[in-house]
Scaffold this active site. Structure first.
Site, PDB file in Angstrom:
ATOM      1  N   ILE A  71       2.863  -2.379 -12.608  1.00  0.00           N
ATOM      2  CA  ILE A  71       3.525  -0.630 -13.479  1.00  0.00           C
ATOM      3  C   ILE A  71       3.320   0.474 -11.966  1.00  0.00           C
ATOM      4  O   ILE A  71       3.776   1.217 -11.682  1.00  0.00           O
ATOM      5  CB  ILE A  71       2.561   0.633 -14.148  1.00  0.00           C
ATOM      6  N   TYR A 120      -8.875  -4.129 -13.055  1.00  0.00           N
ATOM      7  CA  TYR A 120      -8.477  -2.069 -13.216  1.00  0.00           C
ATOM      8  C   TYR A 120      -9.248  -1.940 -14.040  1.00  0.00           C
ATOM      9  O   TYR A 120     -10.461  -2.697 -15.650  1.00  0.00           O
ATOM     10  CB  TYR A 120      -7.563  -2.093 -14.169  1.00  0.00           C
ATOM     11  N   ASP A 144       1.763  -7.285 -14.385  1.00  0.00           N
ATOM     12  CA  ASP A 144       0.696  -6.380 -15.400  1.00  0.00           C
ATOM     13  C   ASP A 144       2.150  -5.441 -13.508  1.00  0.00           C
ATOM     14  O   ASP A 144       1.311  -5.483 -12.287  1.00  0.00           O
ATOM     15  CB  ASP A 144       0.029  -5.605 -15.184  1.00  0.00           C
ATOM     16  N   LYS A 200       2.980   5.692 -12.924  1.00  0.00           N
ATOM     17  CA  LYS A 200       2.782   5.617 -11.763  1.00  0.00           C
ATOM     18  C   LYS A 200       4.191   6.238 -11.003  1.00  0.00           C
ATOM     19  O   LYS A 200       4.482   6.599 -10.248  1.00  0.00           O
ATOM     20  CB  LYS A 200       2.499   4.412 -11.247  1.00  0.00           C
TER      21      LYS A 200
END
Length: 469
Positions: free
Chosen positions: A232, A145, A230, A272
């Site tokens: 998410i 990202y 992570d 998200k």
């Protein structure tokens, strides 16, 4: 300039990345189905807008939650005065239960080990402050990202060392890539404090295999470092293979209450899975009480508002709603992703097979003029300025191979996605047409050259024949 801090004047935020530049171009000329049909379509923003009707339907049926009431009585004053950075206990309980539900209730989470933050951005930065000093390093698998260059580095001074992954094995992490990244950090005199992964992956849209997760656990055990997972996008997994959280792997390996157990930390968010980025709800989950205590103190700089916590605690505590939402949202994501993949195929473009996320990792290597990142940027600019689609080039995600792009599909209507695919197909067709014209011109020139050579040769032969006579 001397009156300002180095932080204020430095250029390490990452705002000059093509990832953010594409957003800026979109904002200058945004597509609108009615007002600006020729504008730029935003396909560089990973937002989930497919299930707002489910959220709004719940709000209509539960007016007390949005009206700051409990059993019909106003609790506005109570919420307005609440400022405990530990968060509302009811919300923390509802959030960890929702996290467990997303993971099929194969694992559970203790609400006393969760720290609320203003989104995942804040959660990741807070973990950097807790786990590393300025100049220390974290290893990240590529592609990753683009915002991590800001989130992890900008204010903390932490360095990112890439774990180079390639398309040859679908960008999966390997033992050799991990070791090479670790050794690269050592060659730069950087102390490696941990590994950070996104699972499901942003930008790949894939879930990590159990082999990869086992590999990571073995690696951090051997090196005695941290692992940040992570997660998410954990609620966006819409097809097999099933999602496996790092916590599930640790429990299956009976690593609870060990040093490794305390060195694994999870980042979560509702941006998200529920499509609520504007609510700024993020979280850190850690089994290390020192990390939890420090992160809780740091959360004072980015709290989640009490009214947001109250509203969402009511929503997430409604188990009938959460069960229906998770199932319907995943079904809609699967359908929308299939539409994007089909549209790309019609344009002669493939992508990495994916099963999660709000985007696809699209392979446009065959459209490059050369196998270089300069050619990738040339193609990206044509797509943004001529085709009027904002997509994210792989180089902004630190991909080691030119020609890959992240393309989002859940932040627009189905009609807008159809238009975007029509634009892309026309563009690819024009490239193919130009290539054919160029090839035909080359062939025509070659034929003319051959005829000219033949005529010259014939004339030369004829002249020699005349001379001999």
């Amino acid at each position: 300039m001397g009156l300002l801090s180095r932080k204020a004047t430095c250029n390490s935020h990452g705002q000059d990345s093509s990832y953010f530049l594409g957003w800026q171009e979109y904002e200058k000329n945004p597509y609108d189905e009615v007002k600006n049909h020729r504008g730029i379509i935003q396909m560089g923003l990973a937002e989930n807008q497919l299930s707002f009707d489910l959220l709004e339907s719940w709000l209509a049926k539960n007016p007390d939650a949005a009206g700051f009431k409990r059993d019909g009585q106003s609790i506005f004053k109570e919420l307005a005065l609440f400022q405990d950075y530990h968060g509302l206990p009811a919300f923390k309980k509802a959030l960890v239960d929702f996290m467990a539900e997303i993971r099929g209730n194969k694992v559970t989470f203790d609400p006393n080990r969760i720290v609320l933050t203003a989104g995942a951005t804040s959660a990741n930065e807070t973990l950097m402050f807790c786990l590393a000093e300025q100049g220390d390093a974290f290893l990240l698998p590529t592609p990753y990202y683009p915002g991590f260059d800001r989130d992890l580095k900008w204010r903390t001074g932490v360095e990112i060392v890439p774990i180079e992954c390639s398309s040859s094995n679908r960008f999966q992490i390997t033992a050799s890539a991990l070791e090479e990244a670790y050794e690269q950090a050592q060659r730069k005199n950087l102390r490696v404090k941990g590994v950070l992964v996104t699972n499901p992956s942003n930008p790949l849209g894939t879930t990590m295999t159990r082999d990869e997760l086992d590999l990571l656990v073995n690696f951090i055990t051997d090196k005695e470092i941290h692992l940040i997972s992570d997660e998410i996008y954990s609620g966006t997994v819409f097809s097999s293979p099933a999602y496996v959280s790092i916590v599930e792997v640790l429990k299956d390996r009976n690593l609870e209450n060990t040093q490794v157990w305390e060195r694994v930390h999870i980042v979560y968010s509702l941006s998200k899975d529920l499509g609520l980025p504007g609510f700024r709800v993020g979280a850190i989950y850690s089994n290390d009480p020192i990390v939890v205590a420090a992160a809780t103190k740091m959360s004072s700089f980015g709290l989640v508002s009490s009214q947001t916590q109250y509203l969402l605690s009511a929503m997430l505590s409604d188990k009938k709603f959460t069960k229906e939402y998770i199932a319907k949202n995943q079904k809609r994501l699967r359908k929308r992703q299939s539409k994007l993949v089909a549209g790309l195929e019609k344009a002669g473009i493939g992508c990495l097979e994916s099963n999660a996320g709000l985007f696809c990792w699209v392979d446009m290597r065959h459209l490059l003029s050369s196998d270089t990142f300069e050619a990738e940027m040339e193609l990206w600019k044509r797509i943004v300025y001529d085709v009027k689609l904002n997509i994210s080039p792989g180089s902004s995600c630190h991909c080691s191979e030119p020609g890959w792009f992240r393309v989002c599909f859940a932040n627009m209507s189905e009609d807008t996605l159809t238009l975007a695919m029509q634009r892309l197909k026309s563009f690819v067709g024009s490239i193919a047409s130009n290539d054919r014209s160029h090839q035909e011109m080359k062939n025509s020139r070659r034929k003319l050259r051959s005829k000219w050579v033949f005529r010259l040769s014939f004339q030369s032969f004829h002249d020699r024949e005349q001379d001999e006579r």
